[in-house]
Write a protein that holds these residues in place. Sequence first.
Motif, PDB file in Angstrom:
ATOM      1  N   GLY A   1     -43.923  49.798   2.464  1.00 50.48           N
ATOM      2  CA  GLY A   1     -42.498  49.739   2.771  1.00 50.48           C
ATOM      3  C   GLY A   1     -42.126  48.400   3.378  1.00 50.48           C
TER       4      GLY A   1
ATOM      5  N   LYS B   1     -43.850  45.075  -0.603  1.00 50.89           N
ATOM      6  CA  LYS B   1     -43.801  46.263   0.240  1.00 50.89           C
ATOM      7  C   LYS B   1     -45.167  46.927   0.399  1.00 50.89           C
ATOM      8  CE  LYS B   1     -38.928  47.263  -0.719  1.00 50.89           C
ATOM      9  NZ  LYS B   1     -38.482  46.913   0.649  1.00 50.89           N
TER      10      LYS B   1
ATOM     11  N   TRP C   1     -38.830  51.106   3.036  1.00 49.97           N
ATOM     12  CA  TRP C   1     -37.784  51.632   2.181  1.00 49.97           C
ATOM     13  C   TRP C   1     -36.797  52.371   3.071  1.00 49.97           C
ATOM     14  CZ3 TRP C   1     -42.965  52.357   0.559  1.00 49.97           C
ATOM     15  CH2 TRP C   1     -43.337  51.622  -0.573  1.00 49.97           C
TER      16      TRP C   1
ATOM     17  N   GLU D   1     -41.043  52.693   7.293  1.00 45.27           N
ATOM     18  CA  GLU D   1     -42.334  52.159   6.889  1.00 45.27           C
ATOM     19  C   GLU D   1     -43.395  53.250   7.066  1.00 45.27           C
ATOM     20  OE1 GLU D   1     -43.496  47.631   7.111  1.00 45.27           O
ATOM     21  OE2 GLU D   1     -43.785  48.586   9.072  1.00 45.27           O
TER      22      GLU D   1
END
Length: 698
Positions: A451, A410, A453, A457
């Motif tokens: 990200g 991520k 998440w 992003e």
Amino acid sequence: MRNPHHGGPIPASLVLWLLAGLGLGWTQPVLAGGIPTLTLEPVEVTASREDLIGTADSANVGTVNRAQLEAHPVYRVGEVLEETPGLILTQHSGEGKANQYFLRGFNLDHGTDLAIFVDGMPVNLRSHAHGQGWSDLNFMIPELVSSLQYKKGPYYPEEGDFAAAGAVHVHYADALPQGVASLGGGTGGYGRLLVADSPKWGEGHLMYALELFHNDGPWTQPDDYKKVNAVLRYSQGTRLNGFNLTAMAYHGAWNATDQVPKRAVDAGLIGRFDALDPTDGGEASRYSLSGAWKRTAGNSVTQANAYLVRSKLSLFSNFTYFLDDPVNGDQFMQPDSRVFWGMNASHTWLGNWNGREVENTIGLQVRNDNIFNGLFKTRQRETLSTVRQDHVTEGSLGVYFQNRTQWLEKFRTVAGVRGDFYRAKVESDNPANSGEVSASIANPQLSLVFGPWAKTEYYVNLGGGFHSNDARGATITVTPGNGPNANLPQDKAPLLVRAKGAEVGLRSAIVPGLQSSLAVFLLDVDSELVFVGDAGTTEAGRPSRRVGFEFANYYAPTSWLTVDADFAYARARFRNADPAGDRIPGAVEGVASIGLSVDHLGPYFGALRLRYFGPRALIEDNSVRSDSTTLVEARVGYRIDKNLRVALDIHNLLNSRDDQIAYFYASRLPGEPAQGVSDIHFHPVEPRSYRLTLIANF
């Protein structure tokens, strides 16, 4: 797409960091979505603005597809670019003239800090007779556009000159889904005929298009804008492995009702749609040959395009009426005739460094302009005297390198460096203003992506960019012309001006059907230097700073309804102290656009769109401000059968009496003091108008 081979012991991202520390410069690539896998495939767009999570490197990039571009009515062809959130286009003269552009706190005039490309060819014209970066989009045919890609800020090493505020790329299709014949008519002498198709021809497709256009507008002196557009393209292969060859031709001629002084309208001397000099207007042409080639093999992509363009303009304007010449008036002509050519090439390859996937791109961009232009005093389009006449040759070379590394699942970085070299030679009718000049500049770019998440992003972007100034301003030593102020000492302007930007943003699709992006940015420009084509001189502007935000949303709550809502605000100020004030005249502040589109609702389709352009300072001390402008456009359509439909576009639905644009400066009407009167000069929006179009597919 993965490469099983390992790269060297040092990742390219680290090398770029070291180069940046030496002042040598940074770029930007393309990740696939979901899991952290690098890809060389272009992003396919299935909605107006794809959420781009996992693929974008900032919150300010986006792609708009053909269906959404077709959904919204436009009064003038350049307004297609307003699908870029925060971008506003206006007009202050005849329709054949290049638009005015506003974005991110800039009054971009006719294109100074917004790089525009159509089918891989640059639209901005440097060292232009009327304005640096002149971008005339009247040769564009909307029905041929397959997609529009936008990006804002100086964070992308593949974007060079004029891209400090942003860049817009308009892509033409190699083949149309169906042939199209369109016939339209409406108020104000509007008429348009288009025929286009792309039949199979040998191993590829031969696409052709012909557009005939006329419009008078609401003006007392009709625009009588007539244009002819033609396109012929042959293409083979696919978007990943193929080529195309294209010829385009455009010619237009028009009358112009330029901006008028508010005092004359308020006193009843003229009406809102009257002209003070009915002989203003112009004629323009653009002819081009271009080609593009792309090859995808294994873990690499190589692509190139080249172009040759012949462009001509004769522009007659009168903004001050009788201020300089109380007998003949202040009309002037600006001719610009040029041939320019160029090419762009890039190579992208994938690699692997200690289990981390990397993508590298190198690129080369070359352009050369051979320009003949000038400035002449005229009366009713008849030449009275020469202010200046010049032959300018200007060439540039740009190289860039970018690296994308997926460090963690991520977290990824995009780092690049770009270098540009410019050289120009000016041969002026006044030897004192002739000369040669060269300049170079290097800029780094860096993007950090975190990200996603919860389908969200986050981005941090840093970078440098630039715009070029008119080469004539870089060699000038004395004021041109033969008037009372001729041959006075004149300061030179630098050929290249640096811009530095920073931005944080996010992109989210956490709400089903809703795609949103938010960006907060800062942009510094070392100088607002602009060549003033209307006067034949260069004004050295002050360093400036813009701080602002953009909030863009696209929502599809049902299969038949889409909603887009974009809001932007920027605070533009000069960075140095001056008793005159710190406001940047004409700098855009608040902008909003809200649109509804309806389709797949039986035989009916339609759209409703609101555009808001907020008030702004017209003078440095903010004592004079423009009014805001709000316009509503509408479309109602009906599908007669699968190959035949009719659409009614209503422009300025609420019949607003707002202004397209406003300026504050001194002008003189007959009987007024010799020094003139400082006043707001405005160009009104067109009143409510109707355009009915019949579209047949074959």
